[in-house]
Scaffold this active site. Structure first.
Site, short mmCIF file in Angstrom:
data_model
loop_
_atom_site.label_atom_id
_atom_site.label_comp_id
_atom_site.label_asym_id
_atom_site.label_seq_id
_atom_site.Cartn_x
_atom_site.Cartn_y
_atom_site.Cartn_z
N VAL A 145 1.16 -3.92 3.77
CA VAL A 145 1.11 -5.24 4.40
C VAL A 145 2.34 -6.11 4.09
O VAL A 145 2.47 -7.21 4.64
CB VAL A 145 -0.20 -6.03 4.11
CG1 VAL A 145 -1.40 -5.33 4.72
CG2 VAL A 145 -0.38 -6.26 2.62
N TYR A 186 -4.83 3.14 8.17
CA TYR A 186 -6.20 2.63 8.36
C TYR A 186 -6.72 2.95 9.76
O TYR A 186 -6.57 4.08 10.21
CB TYR A 186 -6.24 1.12 8.06
CG TYR A 186 -5.50 0.76 6.80
CD1 TYR A 186 -5.90 1.29 5.57
CD2 TYR A 186 -4.39 -0.07 6.82
CE1 TYR A 186 -5.22 0.97 4.41
CE2 TYR A 186 -3.71 -0.39 5.65
CZ TYR A 186 -4.13 0.14 4.45
OH TYR A 186 -3.46 -0.17 3.31
N SER A 196 0.79 -1.23 0.00
CA SER A 196 0.00 0.00 0.00
C SER A 196 0.82 1.28 0.00
O SER A 196 0.26 2.36 -0.17
CB SER A 196 -0.94 0.02 1.21
OG SER A 196 -2.03 -0.81 0.93
N TYR A 249 -3.96 -2.37 -9.99
CA TYR A 249 -3.85 -2.21 -8.53
C TYR A 249 -2.98 -3.32 -7.93
O TYR A 249 -2.08 -3.07 -7.12
CB TYR A 249 -5.25 -2.20 -7.89
CG TYR A 249 -5.21 -2.23 -6.38
CD1 TYR A 249 -4.97 -1.07 -5.65
CD2 TYR A 249 -5.40 -3.43 -5.70
CE1 TYR A 249 -4.90 -1.12 -4.27
CE2 TYR A 249 -5.34 -3.47 -4.31
CZ TYR A 249 -5.09 -2.31 -3.61
OH TYR A 249 -5.01 -2.36 -2.23
N LYS A 300 0.33 3.44 -2.91
CA LYS A 300 -0.84 4.32 -3.02
C LYS A 300 -0.45 5.80 -2.93
O LYS A 300 -1.11 6.66 -3.51
CB LYS A 300 -1.85 3.99 -1.92
CG LYS A 300 -2.47 2.59 -2.04
CD LYS A 300 -3.28 2.25 -0.80
CE LYS A 300 -3.88 0.85 -0.86
NZ LYS A 300 -4.52 0.46 0.41
N1 GLU Z 1 -2.32 -5.22 -1.70
C1 GLU Z 1 -2.89 -5.12 -0.38
C2 GLU Z 1 -4.38 -5.37 -0.44
O1 GLU Z 1 -5.01 -4.85 -1.31
C3 GLU Z 1 -2.61 -3.76 0.17
C4 GLU Z 1 -2.99 -3.60 1.60
C5 GLU Z 1 -1.91 -2.92 2.40
O2 GLU Z 1 -0.75 -2.95 2.04
O3 GLU Z 1 -2.22 -2.33 3.44
O4 GLU Z 1 -4.92 -6.09 0.32
#
Ligand code: GLU
Length: 305
Positions: free
Chosen positions: A258, A240, A61, A188, A64
């Site tokens: 993650v 989050y 993520s 994505y 992003k």
């Molecule tokens: N590729 C992961 C997902 O979509 C990203 C989530 C993350 O890194 O927090 O679940």
């Protein structure tokens, strides 16, 4: 600086046992949970590192943040018609808020919001150009041509990506996605699967610590007001439902992934990337966050000084 980084890792190391490696993406479950690295890129572009700071990991993520910078460059403030900028207080892949808010995700750093950002960056061009743009930005800023998508991780996430596809279809039902769901999700998954080391990531994020300008080359990667806004979204939404806790403990804008990476921005000082694969319940690296906490305690860096 190298001494400070090594000290931060020593303080954080026991926290590896407090977390669990992400296993909902099978390729990530195979990563050694004992890995621990950190790097700091400063105003003169020098990158200091400690621990496993040269080993590439899945940025997940953290991608992003860079996609947001690219999408804002492409479509400007119109992006905010499709995605909000409020903390969600919900897990990264939550679908519940989307129904209440008619398919407009709370912010660009939760999964639903990031899918909207990816859709905007694709626009009416070929989907693959969005990945090319991301890699060009990361390679250019990190000064390393070897940054690439780990296709095995991308395939692994795609095979288990039912939840993210659901978010995509749900938003599509509200008319908030212009391109075919499968096409947007394909990009994505690949942006999340980019592999980088702490050293590369800290250097790539450095422009965010200097009002959007690379302090070494002088190149404006984005205007100052946009860099500040990206940092504010990171501060409030970067972890989050754990964003408040991270702000409380570290006091810097940050984004977790993650894969166990965290990119943190110390405005006016530099960018820091920490990596340790074992995650807390909200998906933030347990030892990575602890290392950043130890680092700011020692340096006094905070956006609240
Ligand atoms: N590729 C992961 C997902 O979509 C990203 C989530 C993350 O890194 O927090 O679940």
């Amino acid at each position: 600086m190298e001494e400070i980084l090594a000290e931060a890792l020593a303080v954080a190391a026991p926290q590896r046992a407090a977390g669990r490696v992400a296993d909902y993406i099978p390729a990530l479950a195979r990563v050694d949970p004992d890995k621990l690295g950190i790097a700091f890129a400063g105003a003169d572009g020098t990158v200091h590192g400690a621990g496993d700071c040269d080993e590439p990991f899945s940025i997940q993520s953290i991608s992003k943040v860079f996609m947001l910078a690219l999408a804002l460059e492409k479509v400007g403030v119109k992006l905010w018609d499709k995605v909000g900028r409020e903390p969600s207080g919900d897990p990264f892949n939550s679908i519940v808020q989307l129904e209440h808010e008619r398919g407009k995700p709370r912010n660009p750093l939760i999964n639903a919001g990031a899918v909207v950002v990816t859709d905007a960056l694709i626009g009416d061009g070929p989907a693959e150009a969005a990945i090319d743009a991301l890699l060009a930005l990361l390679r250019g800023q990190a000064g390393s041509g070897n940054i690439a998508v780990d296709e095995e991780v991308a395939a692994s996430e795609s095979q288990t990506g039912a939840r993210n596809r659901s978010l995509g279809w749900f938003m599509r039902s509200f008319g908030n996605l212009s391109n075919p769901v499968e096409e947007v999700l394909g990009i994505y998954f690949r942006q999340c699967a980019v592999a980088m080391s702490c050293r590369q990531l800290a250097r790539a994020g450095l422009f965010l610590a200097f009002d959007g300008r690379d302090p070494v080359t002088g190149r404006a990667v984005c205007p100052w007001h946009r860099a500040r806004r990206i940092n504010s979204v990171m501060m409030l939404c970067g972890h989050y439902d754990n964003s408040g806790e991270f702000a409380f403990r570290v006091g810097l804008p940050g984004k977790s992934g993650v894969g166990g990476g965290i990119l943190a921005i110390a405005p006016g000082h530099g960018a820091i990337a920490a990596w340790s694969p074992a995650l807390n319940a909200a998906g933030t690296s347990a030892a990575g966050a602890a290392a950043l906490e130890a680092l700011v305690e020692r340096t006094g860096w905070s956006v609240f000084v």
